[in-house]
Design an enzyme around this catalytic site. Sequence first.
Site, short mmCIF file in Angstrom:
data_model
loop_
_atom_site.label_atom_id
_atom_site.label_comp_id
_atom_site.label_asym_id
_atom_site.label_seq_id
_atom_site.Cartn_x
_atom_site.Cartn_y
_atom_site.Cartn_z
N THR A 247 54.58 -47.45 -17.43
CA THR A 247 55.12 -48.68 -16.87
C THR A 247 54.09 -49.23 -15.88
OG1 THR A 247 57.05 -49.68 -15.81
CG2 THR A 247 56.41 -47.48 -15.05
N LYS B 74 49.76 -50.24 -17.52
CA LYS B 74 49.70 -50.65 -18.92
C LYS B 74 48.33 -51.16 -19.36
CE LYS B 74 54.64 -51.63 -19.50
NZ LYS B 74 55.64 -52.62 -19.97
N ASP C 101 56.91 -52.27 -26.74
CA ASP C 101 57.72 -53.35 -26.19
C ASP C 101 57.85 -54.50 -27.18
OD1 ASP C 101 58.29 -52.22 -23.69
OD2 ASP C 101 56.45 -52.98 -22.79
#
Length: 279
Positions: free
Chosen positions: A68, A72, A109
């Site tokens: 996180t 990233k 994601d």
Amino acid sequence: MTVRAIDARRAAVLGSPIAHSLSPVLHRAAYRELGLADWSYDRFEVDEESLTGFLDGLGPEWAGLSLTMPLKRAVIPLLDGVTETAASVEAVNTVVVAEDGRRTGDNTDIPGMVAALRERGIEQVDSAAILGAGATASSALAALARICTGEVVAYVRSTERAAEMRQWGERLGVEVRTADWADAAEALRAPLVIATTPAGTTDALAGAVPERPATLFDVLYDPWPTDLAARWSAYGGAVVGGLDLLVHQAVLQVEQMTGRAPAPLDVMRKAGEHALAAR
């Protein structure tokens, strides 16, 4: 991509701050359901300065990592390779460690957003709006590149952010128009609205929700519901929440790290809901 066999027993989420992360809850629930009794999943407070040392200290028992903020992008130079999906937005949220120690970065994601929308029946839209212009907004653009056939309007606070979003659009093959945040209420009439801003940012927009809203994807999950999501639901609009995204991207992480598919989506979601209710 080679995944570790029976001796691959460790995974974790890294970031700073990290204490709030629901990832351990979701991954551990998956391991229990899959019968992976020897697997563990932890969380570690790791910032950009300490990331290299952490990665260098990984032993042969490690199968993968979830990342996180603020890691990233910082992790990319430290990897042996990245997938096309991760490269497209220069952001890695998943690292899979192969048997030979090779570390490959991916971004779950983006497909996680697409899967969360598909679960609610959203396969394709002819236009969309994005609230915000941070790292999550670029992932949202990449997801929209797969399902949006027309224009995406990004509502931002600065000319610099506007330029960045237009550049991301060009790179991802998405038609992006930018608008000032002061006009963000206009976004709420789009067929799909993706809110990527921090907690509290969209609260002032709740009063502008139209009588017949379409679909809102609010990436936050704590606190939940946001004021915007609550008003949206009250008016009968479809709402996809941050927990939906978190679960769907975690499903893909579990499958990549363990080599077991499908990961138990419903079990992971229920574990996340229970954990949030207990906060």
